[in-house]
Every structure is written in C-alpha cells, then in structure tokens.
Design an enzyme around this catalytic site. Structure first.
Site, short mmCIF file in Angstrom:
data_model
loop_
_atom_site.label_atom_id
_atom_site.label_comp_id
_atom_site.label_asym_id
_atom_site.label_seq_id
_atom_site.Cartn_x
_atom_site.Cartn_y
_atom_site.Cartn_z
N LYS A 187 34.68 59.61 -41.32
CA LYS A 187 34.07 60.64 -42.18
C LYS A 187 34.85 60.74 -43.49
O LYS A 187 36.08 60.61 -43.50
CB LYS A 187 34.09 61.97 -41.43
CG LYS A 187 33.34 63.11 -42.09
CD LYS A 187 33.36 64.34 -41.19
CE LYS A 187 32.61 65.52 -41.77
NZ LYS A 187 32.62 66.70 -40.87
N SER A 234 28.14 68.68 -40.04
CA SER A 234 28.33 67.95 -41.27
C SER A 234 28.68 66.46 -41.07
O SER A 234 28.55 65.69 -42.02
CB SER A 234 29.44 68.61 -42.08
OG SER A 234 30.67 68.56 -41.38
N SER A 281 30.39 70.51 -36.19
CA SER A 281 30.07 69.36 -37.03
C SER A 281 30.20 67.99 -36.39
O SER A 281 29.73 67.01 -36.97
CB SER A 281 30.93 69.38 -38.29
OG SER A 281 30.29 70.15 -39.25
N1 GLN Z 1 27.60 73.81 -39.71
C1 GLN Z 1 28.77 74.64 -39.69
C2 GLN Z 1 29.08 75.11 -41.08
O1 GLN Z 1 28.27 74.90 -41.92
C3 GLN Z 1 29.91 73.88 -39.10
C4 GLN Z 1 30.42 72.87 -40.02
C5 GLN Z 1 31.60 72.13 -39.47
O2 GLN Z 1 31.85 72.15 -38.28
N2 GLN Z 1 32.33 71.52 -40.37
O3 GLN Z 1 30.08 75.68 -41.35
#
Ligand code: GLN
Length: 477
Positions: free
Chosen positions: A63, A138, A162
């Site tokens: 990532k 994400s 994420s």
């Molecule tokens: N979707 C969640 C957020 O927008 C989690 C994102 C993540 O785990 N980085 O914060």
C-alpha cells in the site's frame, strides 16, 4: 498442483513450494505476473505505481502509505506527490530480509481516509468481480491486486477496517493484527492509536505466513510489544472441535437511532450459513453481547479524526512533499500548500478533528469518546473471558457501485460499522470469504480474537476455509 493453472493464479506458498522443488525460478513468477498485469491492470487500476527492481525476489505489492527507501510513497495524496522516503518501514526491511521485492505500490483512499478507494488523488480502483463496483478501502488497491491475480499477496493498513472491508469486497483474506503486533515504524500515520499494518492474501495459509514475517517487536515503535510471535502456520494444523464462538447479537440488530441499520439480507444469510458450518466443524456457538457496539462509529470518527488532524499537521510545505511557492509569507504558504495538497475528505477530517480537540469541545467530544472507547474495549475483554473468538459479518453490504456513496460521507462511514470496534479495542480480526451475492459479489466473514491470539484467528479461519469453496473462485476480468 494442477499443472494447467498459470503461475499468477497460484498462492504464495504454492509458488514457494515449486521454487523449493526447483520446478520454477523467480524469473518465471515475475514473467507470469507481468503478463497478467499487462492484461488486466488497465481495467482494475490497482497500482499507484510499479517499482523498478534491480534485484530479483518474491514479488509483493505494498500500500502506498508504507515507506520504501528511495521510492516515492505518497498516500495517494498530492501533498506527498514528490516525497521519497530516506528509509524503509520496518515491515519493508523484514520483507527484504526474507527475500521479497516490492513489485509496486497500491492505490488507496488519500491518507487511508475512506472505504471505497475513490478518495485517491490519482484515480479510483475497480473491483475485479465487477468493474462498476468499488473494491472497498482504504486498502482497495491491495485487495483488488490480489483478487485480480496481479499480485501474489499484498500489505495494507487498517485503522477502522481498511484491510478487512476491501478483503471482504474483493473476496480475499485480510488480517488486522493486534495493536502492537506489527511495527508501525515507517507507516505514514493516520490515527496512531488505531493503525496496524497487515497482509491481504489469496488464502489463510499465505496470510499466516506473511504475518509471521512482518510481526515482532521493534524498538523503533514504542507501541510494538515485546512478546513472542506465534507459530502461525503450525496453528493451522489444529481442528476447532470444542472452541467457543460468540455471535454478538448487537451486530444483527443494529439500533436504528444510532443510524446503524442496514445489514443486507444476503450478507446475513451467508454469515448464518458460515456459522452453521463452524458448528459442523465442532465449534460451540452461542450468542454474546457487546453492549456498546452502537457507539463505535461515533467514537471512531472522533478519535480517528482528532489523531489525524494532529498527524497531518506536519504536511505544511516546509519539510515534506508539495510546496506552493506563490505565497508572500510563511502563513500564506502553509495555507496555499494545504489548500492545494489535500483532497476534500482529508480537509473534512482535519476540520472535524481540530474541532473535537478545540478549547471548549475537548472534554465534551474527545475525552468522552476516550471513555466510551474504554467501554468498548471492556466489552471484548468480558466476552473473551468466555469465548475463543467472535464471529460477525465484515461489512453490512457487498461492494457498492462507483460513485454511489461519494456524495454522502455518513453513508460511507457506516460501511465500517462492523470493523471499527476491533481497532478501538486493539484486538486482532480477520476477514475470510464466506459466499457470494446473487449478483456475484463476494461476502466476508469477520473473526475476532483476544489480543495477541492471532493463532486462534488463523486456526478458525483456516478450518472454515478448507471446508468451503469460496477462496478457490476467481473473477473473470
Ligand atoms: N474507512 C474508515 C475511515 O474512513 C477506515 C479507514 C482505515 O481503516 N484506514 O476512516
């Protein structure tokens, strides 16, 4: 090993086996991978960029928020467009020591803010099972790369879901390790008390293997714990007869007044079937209560944005990345740089986070959220006195359409309702494929265990996986 399968379709451990038997070399893997990527990447767009490797090794995708020495690492943000880390994250160092090379960096929501990969400053990534759907986020690029066989395996990061939510949307296995299990050194911070790096893989065995490589104490991350790393591959050998599984009733009857309704019928059905399968395998399943579940999303969006607003203060045009040069004084330069460099969701989070930390609101929001966070953590501590693991859906729905939730941040936030609690409590959780919707979209089963009991997760996930066909199915891209 079915000989007719192309190398790119094999799992990491299958490939390592073939190498050990001297049936293939690393060059064969790289060639097969590159053909596959040429064929499908134009449609999926999982990668932010590919890396030039001068050495050869087992390829892995990473990532774009994990620092790689000498290689642009941008968090899919304009503000870090030209940032080249002078050092490797600890997980990258560990991978390199184990003979891996970084094949490329995967697309993501900017700074990991999002659940769809649409908040990337580059382009949205698409779901290999349906190119009109999001891959989740994400870590959507990592999930899509593995699901589409563009990568053997990948690393992601998980602050509120994420890794697990995109794994669920793309039909792959994703683990968020216990907070403190994997070093965060070199992970560009979103919310430091919640972030963990973890693997996204084609099956549970690969996941156990990668986790054993990246786990362990790191003196450079003061929150990494000095506890022995379990033998994760060995834990797969045990059956699950007699283990105690709790199914939290709150996850199936989310309170409408907290805005948390909306568990999709097909997801519910698939998870119920998975629970029946776990029973067949000898697990003892009963209902458990995690009474503070309905506060998780609210607490998370206070704690996570507060920490994010503080972590992102460092991107001011002085030391890293973008600097807008047309300003006549320092303050104007900060403003212009941040205005130009951050996308809309990053700005929204910075504003929210700054607000909950501001004088007069700090006690009412931030401190209160910390207290409720402690209650959520205590729910898990209580439950794990009785149960070995907890089983839930990973996400309330299957992958949604591109653009569907983009204009409605709250709807987007709610897609993490089942994954957020594990981050708030610091416990490990894994998502494994547990079926498909009628439209052919993958569904994920989330298994949670007590802190530092990744072995229980892998063992339960593996027994389930081996008894079901889901992990063997591939999307037609
Ligand atoms: N979707 C969640 C957020 O927008 C989690 C994102 C993540 O785990 N980085 O914060």
């Amino acid at each position: 090993m079915p000989a007719e399968k192309p190398l790119y379709a094999l799992t990491g451990l299958e490939l390592l086996d073939l190498i050990k038997q001297k049936k293939i070399g690393i060059a064969d893997i790289l060639e097969s991978q590159s053909l596959r990527t040429k064929a499908v990447e134009g449609k999926v767009k999982a990668f932010a960029r590919f890396t030039d490797n001068t050495t050869s090794g087992i390829p892995i995708a990473v990532k774009d928020n994990i620092c790689i020495q000498g290689q642009p690492t941008t968090c899919a943000s304009k503000i870090l467009e030209n940032f080249i880390p002078p050092y490797d994250a600890t997980v990258i160092q560990r991978l390199k020591n184990a003979g891996f090379i970084i094949q490329g960096q995967t697309n993501m929501d900017e700074f990991a803010f999002g659940s769809s990969c649409e908040n990337s400053a580059f382009f949205p990534t698409r779901n290999p099972w349906n190119l009109d759907c999001v891959p989740g986020g994400s870590s959507g690029g990592s999930a899509a790369a593995v699901a589409g066989d563009e990568a053997v395996w990948a690393l992601g990061s998980d602050t509120g879901g994420s890794i697990r939510q995109p794994a669920s949307f793309c039909g792959v296995v994703g683990l968020k390790p216990t907070y403190g299990r994997v070093s965060r050194y070199g992970l560009i911070a979103f919310a430091s008390s919640l972030d963990q790096i973890g693997p996204l893989t084609k099956d549970v065995r690969d996941n156990a293997y990668l986790t054993s490589i990246i786990s362990g104490h790191d003196p450079r991350d003061s929150t990494s714990l000095n506890l022995p790393v379990g033998d994760y591959l060995k834990s797969l050998e045990k059956d699950i007869k007699g283990i105690k599984i709790g199914v939290p009733k709150e996850y199936f009857s989310l309170s409408a007044n907290a805005g948390l309704e909306g568990l999709d019928g097909e997801v519910k059905e698939a998870v119920e079937e998975a629970i029946a399968q776990l029973r067949k395998l000898g697990a003892v399943v009963s209902e458990v209560s995690l009474p503070h579940t309905e506060y998780a999303v609210g607490v998370y969006y206070i704690v996570a944005t507060a920490e994010a607003s503080s972590n992102l203060a460092r991107f001011d045009g002085v030391q890293y990345g973008l600097r807008v040069r047309s300003a006549d004084n320092l303050i104007a330069m900060y403003k212009k740089t941040r205005q130009a460099g951050f996308g809309p969701e990053a700005k929204r989070r910075i504003i929210l986070g700054t607000y909950v930390l501001s004088h007069g609101y700090y006690e009412a929001y931030y401190v209160r959220a910390l207290k409720v966070r402690a209650l959520i953590a205590r729910d898990f501590t209580e439950a794990f006195k009785e149960y070995d693991c907890i089983v839930t859906p990973t996400s309330p729905t299957t992958a949604f359409g591109l653009g569907e939730k983009l204009e409605n941040p709250l709807a987007m936030y709610l897609s993490d309702v089942y994954t957020i609690s594990a981050n708030l409590a610091g416990v490990p959780a894994i998502s494994v494929p547990c079926g498909f919707s009628k439209k052919g979209l993958p569904i994920g089963l989330q298994i949670t265990a007590k802190a530092f009991d990744e072995e229980m997760l892998f063992r339960t996930a593996y027994n389930y996986e081996q008894a079901t066909p889901w992990h063997k199915l591939k999307p037609k891209i």
